[in-house]
Enzyme design. Structure first.
Site, mmCIF file in Angstrom:
data_model
loop_
_atom_site.group_PDB
_atom_site.id
_atom_site.type_symbol
_atom_site.label_atom_id
_atom_site.label_comp_id
_atom_site.label_asym_id
_atom_site.label_seq_id
_atom_site.Cartn_x
_atom_site.Cartn_y
_atom_site.Cartn_z
ATOM 1 N N LYS A 53 0.841 -1.203 0.000
ATOM 2 C CA LYS A 53 0.000 0.000 0.000
ATOM 3 C C LYS A 53 0.871 1.246 0.000
ATOM 4 C CE LYS A 53 -3.834 -2.328 2.221
ATOM 5 N NZ LYS A 53 -4.408 -2.837 3.461
ATOM 6 N N GLN A 97 -5.132 -1.896 9.447
ATOM 7 C CA GLN A 97 -4.984 -3.229 8.857
ATOM 8 C C GLN A 97 -5.573 -4.286 9.783
ATOM 9 O OE1 GLN A 97 -3.783 -3.698 5.734
ATOM 10 N NE2 GLN A 97 -4.097 -5.884 5.862
ATOM 11 N N ASP A 120 -11.671 2.259 3.645
ATOM 12 C CA ASP A 120 -12.018 0.831 3.518
ATOM 13 C C ASP A 120 -13.532 0.640 3.318
ATOM 14 O OD1 ASP A 120 -9.924 -1.065 3.701
ATOM 15 O OD2 ASP A 120 -9.696 -0.725 5.855
HETATM 16 N N1 GUN Z 1 -6.943 -7.128 5.908
HETATM 17 C C1 GUN Z 1 -7.157 -7.862 4.791
HETATM 18 N N2 GUN Z 1 -7.812 -7.134 3.863
HETATM 19 C C2 GUN Z 1 -8.011 -5.927 4.399
HETATM 20 C C3 GUN Z 1 -8.618 -4.725 3.915
HETATM 21 O O1 GUN Z 1 -9.141 -4.639 2.796
HETATM 22 N N3 GUN Z 1 -8.615 -3.681 4.764
HETATM 23 C C4 GUN Z 1 -8.081 -3.751 6.002
HETATM 24 N N4 GUN Z 1 -8.140 -2.673 6.770
HETATM 25 N N5 GUN Z 1 -7.512 -4.831 6.490
HETATM 26 C C5 GUN Z 1 -7.469 -5.907 5.675
#
Ligand code: GUN
Length: 285
Positions: A53, A97, A120
């Site tokens: 990211k 996350q 998200d």
């Molecule tokens: N963990 C796995 N996929 C995601 C996601 O799309 N967003 C977040 N915040 N954590 C994750």
């Protein structure tokens, strides 16, 4: 033989557009959009996602703030950090996350993130807006699937769409997005009877169940579009989707590979959401 979707190609194209839009945003507002990513602990899979990211942000000109906490951090300390980021005008998007350590409530964490910085789209307010069809942010994975369908000119209207998996992150929002595009949507899950027969009726089959090679050729209608959201690590270390690619590919008309299908789109949609958030924040100043 199916056409194989290239998430990499579509993703690169969308990121190029975002990069241009970020540059225009910078010119207009004298600052870059900002994304804060919080990671608690050192789950190796999460560390890879967070690093990717960060890299993706830098590539398109988004400022990325990486915040890492020891896994023993208290829930209150984490919430305090989120509140600080909520109030920070250089931060447009906040992503915590998941998964989090067991002593921290994911629900409380998600609800503490300002709904206008929730890139998200996990906050209950944003989830509700998706249900009504009047949303600010879309969750990254289902949004990435829609972007792929659009890129490959897959018409959803009137089609039988079957989703396997009913998670809050993928299955449920995916159902709303396909419904909004006038698909006829069925959501299957672990308790569904005759799942194979239902899957076989699908014109568009989206699989997000988290079981390696779960969908086999006998569950797929000839000519179906097959979207595989799964990423499973096999015992030999290799990655596999939820779809048994080698058997299904000859039956489908269009299919996403794993890796290189839906995966690359997810971070791309996060970048898109961060840019939308930044524009919204500037318009509301
Ligand atoms: N963990 C796995 N996929 C995601 C996601 O799309 N967003 C977040 N915040 N954590 C994750």
């Amino acid at each position: 033989m199916a056409e194989i979707v290239s998430g990499k190609v579509v993703s690169a194209k969308v990121r190029e557009k975002i990069k241009g839009d970020v540059a225009s945003f910078y010119k207009k507002h004298g600052r870059a959009p900002g994304l804060a990513v919080i990671m608690v602990g050192n789950n190796p899979a999460s560390a890879v996602y967070v690093r990717n990211k960060h890299k993706a942000c830098l590539e398109v000109g988004i400022t990325s703030y990486e915040i890492t906490f020891d896994e023993n951090i208290s829930e209150e300390e984490l919430l305090a950090k989120i509140r600080e980021l909520n109030a920070d005008s250089s931060v447009d998007g906040i992503l915590v996350q998941l998964p989090l350590p067991k002593h921290i409530s994911e629900e409380r964490v998600i609800e503490t993130i300002s709904s206008v910085k929730d890139v998200d789209a996990f906050h209950p307010e944003n989830v509700g807006k998706i249900m009504i069809g009047n949303y600010t942010f879309l969750p990254c994975t289902p949004a990435g699937v829609i972007e792929l369908l659009e890129h490959y000119n897959v018409q959803v209207e009137g089609k039988k769409c079957v989703i396997i998996g009913r998670s809050n992150i993928v299955g449920k929002p995916m159902a709303h997005l396909l419904l909004e595009r006038n698909g006829t949507v069925t959501v299957c899950h672990s308790r569904t009877r005759e799942l194979r027969e239902i899957a076989k009726e699908a014109d568009i089959l989206v699989v997000a169940i988290g079981r390696a090679n779960f969908v086999t050729a006998d569950m797929v209608k000839p000519g179906a579009v097959v979207i595989d959201v799964g990423i499973n690590r096999l015992s030999d270390g290799k990655l596999a989707g939820d779809v048994d690619f080698s058997s299904v590919e000859p039956v489908a008309s269009l299919i996403t590979p794993v890796p290189g299908g839906v995966g690359p789109m997810t971070i791309t949609m996060l970048l898109k959401n961060t840019l939308s958030a930044a524009k919204m924040h500037e318009n509301n100043r």
